[in-house]
Design a protein around this motif. Structure first.
Motif, PDB file in Angstrom:
ATOM      1  N   VAL A   3      10.721  -7.899   6.506  1.00  0.00           N
ATOM      2  CA  VAL A   3      10.440  -7.403   4.850  1.00  0.00           C
ATOM      3  C   VAL A   3       9.028  -7.132   4.900  1.00  0.00           C
ATOM      4  CG1 VAL A   3      10.463  -8.470   2.705  1.00  0.00           C
ATOM      5  CG2 VAL A   3      12.102  -9.362   4.571  1.00  0.00           C
ATOM      6  N   VAL A   4       8.772  -5.821   4.095  1.00  0.00           N
ATOM      7  CA  VAL A   4       7.611  -5.335   3.997  1.00  0.00           C
ATOM      8  C   VAL A   4       7.200  -5.144   2.732  1.00  0.00           C
ATOM      9  CG1 VAL A   4       6.045  -3.337   4.716  1.00  0.00           C
ATOM     10  CG2 VAL A   4       7.874  -4.277   6.338  1.00  0.00           C
ATOM     11  N   VAL A   5       6.292  -5.479   2.048  1.00  0.00           N
ATOM     12  CA  VAL A   5       5.975  -5.701   0.854  1.00  0.00           C
ATOM     13  C   VAL A   5       4.620  -5.090   0.444  1.00  0.00           C
ATOM     14  CG1 VAL A   5       7.464  -7.800   0.164  1.00  0.00           C
ATOM     15  CG2 VAL A   5       4.737  -7.946   0.620  1.00  0.00           C
ATOM     16  N   SER A   6       4.183  -4.682  -0.882  1.00  0.00           N
ATOM     17  CA  SER A   6       2.930  -4.048  -1.194  1.00  0.00           C
ATOM     18  C   SER A   6       1.928  -5.452  -1.301  1.00  0.00           C
ATOM     19  CB  SER A   6       3.152  -3.481  -2.511  1.00  0.00           C
ATOM     20  OG  SER A   6       1.753  -3.383  -3.037  1.00  0.00           O
ATOM     21  N   ASP A   7       0.884  -5.168  -0.882  1.00  0.00           N
ATOM     22  CA  ASP A   7      -0.166  -6.374  -1.173  1.00  0.00           C
ATOM     23  C   ASP A   7      -0.290  -6.715  -2.707  1.00  0.00           C
ATOM     24  OD1 ASP A   7      -1.773  -7.984   0.146  1.00  0.00           O
ATOM     25  OD2 ASP A   7      -3.542  -6.922  -0.273  1.00  0.00           O
ATOM     26  N   GLU A   8       0.261  -5.616  -3.954  1.00  0.00           N
ATOM     27  CA  GLU A   8       0.362  -6.163  -5.014  1.00  0.00           C
ATOM     28  C   GLU A   8       1.786  -6.149  -5.657  1.00  0.00           C
ATOM     29  OE1 GLU A   8      -2.774  -4.598  -7.614  1.00  0.00           O
ATOM     30  OE2 GLU A   8      -4.229  -4.540  -5.880  1.00  0.00           O
ATOM     31  N   VAL A  51       6.346 -12.276   5.117  1.00  0.00           N
ATOM     32  CA  VAL A  51       6.526 -11.019   4.937  1.00  0.00           C
ATOM     33  C   VAL A  51       5.058 -10.109   5.323  1.00  0.00           C
ATOM     34  CG1 VAL A  51       7.643 -11.163   2.529  1.00  0.00           C
ATOM     35  CG2 VAL A  51       5.466 -11.248   2.601  1.00  0.00           C
ATOM     36  N   ARG A  52       5.436  -8.868   5.797  1.00  0.00           N
ATOM     37  CA  ARG A  52       4.247  -8.330   6.019  1.00  0.00           C
ATOM     38  C   ARG A  52       3.689  -7.377   4.941  1.00  0.00           C
ATOM     39  NH1 ARG A  52       4.603  -4.412  10.056  1.00  0.00           N
ATOM     40  NH2 ARG A  52       7.005  -4.292  10.082  1.00  0.00           N
ATOM     41  N   ARG A  53       2.597  -7.378   4.687  1.00  0.00           N
ATOM     42  CA  ARG A  53       1.857  -6.984   3.283  1.00  0.00           C
ATOM     43  C   ARG A  53       1.384  -5.540   3.844  1.00  0.00           C
ATOM     44  NH1 ARG A  53       0.145 -10.268  -1.028  1.00  0.00           N
ATOM     45  NH2 ARG A  53       1.232 -12.312  -1.054  1.00  0.00           N
ATOM     46  N   ARG A  79       3.405   3.726   6.924  1.00  0.00           N
ATOM     47  CA  ARG A  79       4.123   4.272   7.952  1.00  0.00           C
ATOM     48  C   ARG A  79       3.780   3.406   9.454  1.00  0.00           C
ATOM     49  NH1 ARG A  79       2.295   9.038   6.308  1.00  0.00           N
ATOM     50  NH2 ARG A  79       3.801   9.277   4.522  1.00  0.00           N
ATOM     51  N   ASP A  80       2.450   3.244   9.384  1.00  0.00           N
ATOM     52  CA  ASP A  80       1.972   2.622  10.514  1.00  0.00           C
ATOM     53  C   ASP A  80       2.695   1.305  10.801  1.00  0.00           C
ATOM     54  OD1 ASP A  80       0.162   4.422  10.967  1.00  0.00           O
ATOM     55  OD2 ASP A  80      -1.679   3.580  10.347  1.00  0.00           O
ATOM     56  N   SER A  81       2.677   0.525   9.713  1.00  0.00           N
ATOM     57  CA  SER A  81       3.462  -0.780   9.757  1.00  0.00           C
ATOM     58  C   SER A  81       4.750  -0.756  10.238  1.00  0.00           C
ATOM     59  CB  SER A  81       3.224  -1.431   8.326  1.00  0.00           C
ATOM     60  OG  SER A  81       4.112  -2.773   8.336  1.00  0.00           O
ATOM     61  N   ILE A 127      13.542  -4.594   5.153  1.00  0.00           N
ATOM     62  CA  ILE A 127      13.495  -4.040   3.703  1.00  0.00           C
ATOM     63  C   ILE A 127      12.150  -3.731   3.307  1.00  0.00           C
ATOM     64  CG2 ILE A 127      14.016  -5.167   1.589  1.00  0.00           C
ATOM     65  CD1 ILE A 127      16.049  -7.064   2.673  1.00  0.00           C
ATOM     66  N   VAL A 128      11.918  -2.744   2.598  1.00  0.00           N
ATOM     67  CA  VAL A 128      10.776  -2.510   1.927  1.00  0.00           C
ATOM     68  C   VAL A 128      10.467  -2.456   0.562  1.00  0.00           C
ATOM     69  CG1 VAL A 128       8.923  -0.471   1.791  1.00  0.00           C
ATOM     70  CG2 VAL A 128      10.153  -0.822   3.935  1.00  0.00           C
ATOM     71  N   CYS A 129       9.683  -3.190  -0.113  1.00  0.00           N
ATOM     72  CA  CYS A 129       9.572  -3.357  -1.519  1.00  0.00           C
ATOM     73  C   CYS A 129       8.187  -2.420  -2.094  1.00  0.00           C
ATOM     74  CB  CYS A 129       9.252  -4.769  -1.882  1.00  0.00           C
ATOM     75  SG  CYS A 129      10.526  -5.830  -1.231  1.00  0.00           S
TER      76      CYS A 129
END
Ligand code: PLP
Length: 460
Positions: free
Chosen positions: A174-179, A198-200, A215-217, A226-228
Motif C-alpha cells: 500500500v503506497v500513500v502520499s505523505d499528506e 504503508v509506504r509514504r 515511480r521510484d517507489s 494499491i496507490v492512494c
C-alpha cells in the motif's frame, strides 16, 4: 388541520426563520455544553411532552447551540452549505421515509440514484460504465473504494478475501502520499491493511505527491499493490499530478485510488478541470456531495472502474447467489443495508443548478478565495503561505516575534469575534488559519467582512 400537519408547519417555520437570519448571527456557537444540557437534558420524561413543545425546545436551543455552517461566512473545514433545492428535497426524504437499500423497497429512490449517478459521472468526467455508491461521507467512500481495491488485487492473485480473510493472504503493497487525508489511514485500519505498514511518498511545498518519487517507489516490489493519491489537499487545496501518478500505477499494475473529497468538483469547471486531468485513469474515486456540491449531510460518493469487484466487496449476495434482480439495488455498492434516500437531495442540487450552475458555484468560490488572499497579502502583519490555486487560503501572522503564538491568538480572537469562523491548522510546521470557501451563498461583501475581521484580529 391534523396534528401532523400543524407540527410539520411549525418545524418549517422554525427552519425558515433559522435560515433567513443565518447571515446575521454570530457564526460560531455561543451556548456552552452546560447551557445546552440545562435546556434539553434531565431524566427521560415518564410521560411524553407535547410534540409542539418538543420541536420548539429543539429550535430554541439551535439558535445558540448550532454553528452557522449554512451561513455565508462559515469557512471552516471545507464544509459547504446546502443549496435551497437540496434542503427542500431533504425534507421530502424525511417525509417519505423510504428505505433506499433495495429497489423493491423504493423504486423512486433507486431510480433517482441511477439517474443521479449518471449525471455525477458526466460532471466529474468519469466514464459512464463506472459503478457508483452513495455513502455517508468521504470517509465511507474511501473505505468502500479501498475494500473494492483489496478485493480486486487479491482476486488477481488468486485469493478470495471475502471468504478467506487476510490471514495467509498475499501481502498488499500500500503506497500513500505523505499528506494523504487521515480518513485514508482510518480506512486502511478498518480493512486490516494497517495504517502503519504503508509506504509514504514525499510531497512538494504545496503538499502534492511527487510523481518521480512514486515511480521510484513502485519500481521495487511486485504482486498486489494499491496507490492512494488525492485531488485537493485539505490544507493547501493543491492537487497531486494525477495523470503521471496514473501512468506509474498502471506500469506497476497497481490499483489507483483518488481521494477527491472536495477537489473532484474542479472537474465541473471548464477553467479548472485541468487540475483533475487523468482521473479517468484511476480505478476508484471518492468524493463528498455534502461539501462543495452543497447538499445536506450525509452524502459521500464512491465511483469505481470495476463494477464486479465493487459489488463483490460490498455484497454477500453477490458472492453466493446468482443475480436474479433486473434492477440495480443501491445496497450492493455500499457497506450499509437500510439507509435514507440520500441521492434525492443530490438530484435536486444537480437539476436545479445544472452543469453551468455547479461550474459557477465552484468558480465563484475560487474567485472569492483569490479576493480574500489579495486583501490579506496587502496587510503587513499577515502572510498567505499557500498558492491559492483553488478555494483554500492559509494565512499566518508574521509580524510578531513568535508567529505561531500570534497566529493562534489571532484564530482565537477571530472565532470569538463571530463575524466569520475558520479553523486553525499546522502547515509544514507552521501554525496557520485555514479559510475554505465552499458555500453557494458567500458574496464578495461577505469576503470583505471576513478579510476585515482577520486583519482586525491579527493585531487587536
Ligand atoms: C473531508 C475530507 C475527507 C472526509 O470526508 P467526510 O465527508 O468528513 O467523511 C476525506 N478526504 C479529504 C481530502 C477531505 O477533505
Amino acid at each position: 388541520m391534523t396534528n401532523r400537519t400543524a407540527l410539520l408547519n411549525r418545524a418549517a417555520s422554525h427552519a425558515t426563520r433559522y435560515l433567513e437570519t443565518i447571515a446575521d448571527r454570530h457564526v460560531g456557537a455561543t451556548a456552552t455544553a452546560d447551557e445546552l444540557r440545562a435546556a434539553l437534558g434531565g431524566p427521560l420524561p415518564d410521560t411524553g411532552d407535547r410534540e409542539g413543545a418538543t420541536i420548539d425546545a429543539l429550535a430554541h436551543a439551535a439558535e445558540r447551540g448550532t454553528v452557522a455552517t449554512q451561513g455565508p461566512r462559515y469557512h471552516g473545514f471545507v464544509v459547504g452549505g446546502s443549496v435551497p433545492a437540496a434542503t427542500a428535497a431533504d425534507w421530502l426524504v424525511s417525509a417519505w421515509d423510504q428505505n433506499a437499500g433495495v429497489h423493491v423497497l423504493s423504486p423512486l429512490v433507486a431510480v433517482v440514484e441511477d439517474i443521479t449517478a449518471g449525471w455525477l459521472k458526466e460532471l466529474a468526467g468519469l466514464p459512464a460504465h463506472w459503478s457508483t455508491g452513495f455513502v455517508t461521507g468521504c470517509q465511507g467512500a474511501n473505505f468502500t473504494a479501498l475494500a473494492t481495491a483489496r478485493h480486486h488485487v487479491l482476486a488477481a492473485a488468486g485469493w478470495d478475501v471475502e471468504a478467506q480473510g487476510l490471514f495467509g493472504a498475499p501481502p498488499i503493497d500500500v503506497v500513500v502520499s505523505d499528506e494523504s487525508h487521515y480518513t485514508i489511514f482510518n480506512a486502511l485500519r478498518m480493512l486490516g491493511l494497517g495504517a502503519g505498514r504503508v509506504r509514504r511518498v514525499p510531497t512538494d511545498d504545496q503538499g502534492r505527491m511527487q510523481a518521480d518519487a512514486l515511480r521510484d517507489s513502485l519500481s521495487i516490489g511486485s504482486g498486489p499493490c494499491i496507490v492512494c493519491a488525492q485531488a485537493g489537499n485539505v490544507n493547501s487545496g493543491a492537487f497531486d499530478p494525477i495523470e503521471a501518478i496514473a501512468d506509474a500505477a498502471k506500469t506497476r499494475g497497481a490499483w489507483l485510488h483518488v481521494d477527491g473529497a472536495f477537489g473532484l468538483w474542479a472537474a465541473a469547471s471548464p477553467a479548472l478541470a485541468y487540475l483533475v486531468r487523468g482521473i479517468n485513469g484511476a480505478d476508484s474515486v471518492a468524493t463528498d456531495a455534502h461539501k462543495w456540491l452543497n447538499v445536506p449531510y450525509d452524502c459521500g460518493l464512491v465511483f469505481t472502474a470495476h463494477t464486479a469487484s465493487h459489488r463483490a466487496a460490498m455484497t454477500m449476495a453477490a458472492a453466493y447467489i446468482v443475480e436474479t434482480a433486473t434492477e440495480r439495488d443501491p445496497r450492493d455498492f455500499v457497506p450499509e443495508e437500510s439507509r435514507r434516500g440520500r441521492a434525492i437531495p443530490v438530484y435536486a442540487a444537480l437539476r436545479s443548478m445544472g452543469r453551468q450552475g455547479v461550474a459557477d458555484l465552484v468558480e465563484r468560490c475560487c474567485r472569492l478565495a483569490t479576493r480574500l488572499a489579495n486583501q490579506l497579502r496587502a496587510d503587513s502583519n499577515l502572510a498567505v503561505i499557500n498558492d491559492v490555486a483553488l478555494n483554500q487560503v492559509l494565512v499566518r501572522v508574521t509580524s510578531r516575534p513568535d508567529p505561531d503564538a500570534a497566529t493562534r491568538a489571532m484564530i482565537d480572537r477571530l472565532q470569538r469575534d463571530g463575524t466569520c469562523w475558520a479553523s486553525g491548522t499546522t502547515w509544514h510546521g507552521m501554525a496557520a488559519l485555514r479559510v475554505a470557501l465552499s458555500n453557494w451563498s458567500t458574496t464578495e461583501a461577505d469576503i470583505d467582512r471576513t478579510g476585515a475581521a482577520i486583519i482586525r484580529c491579527a493585531t487587536s
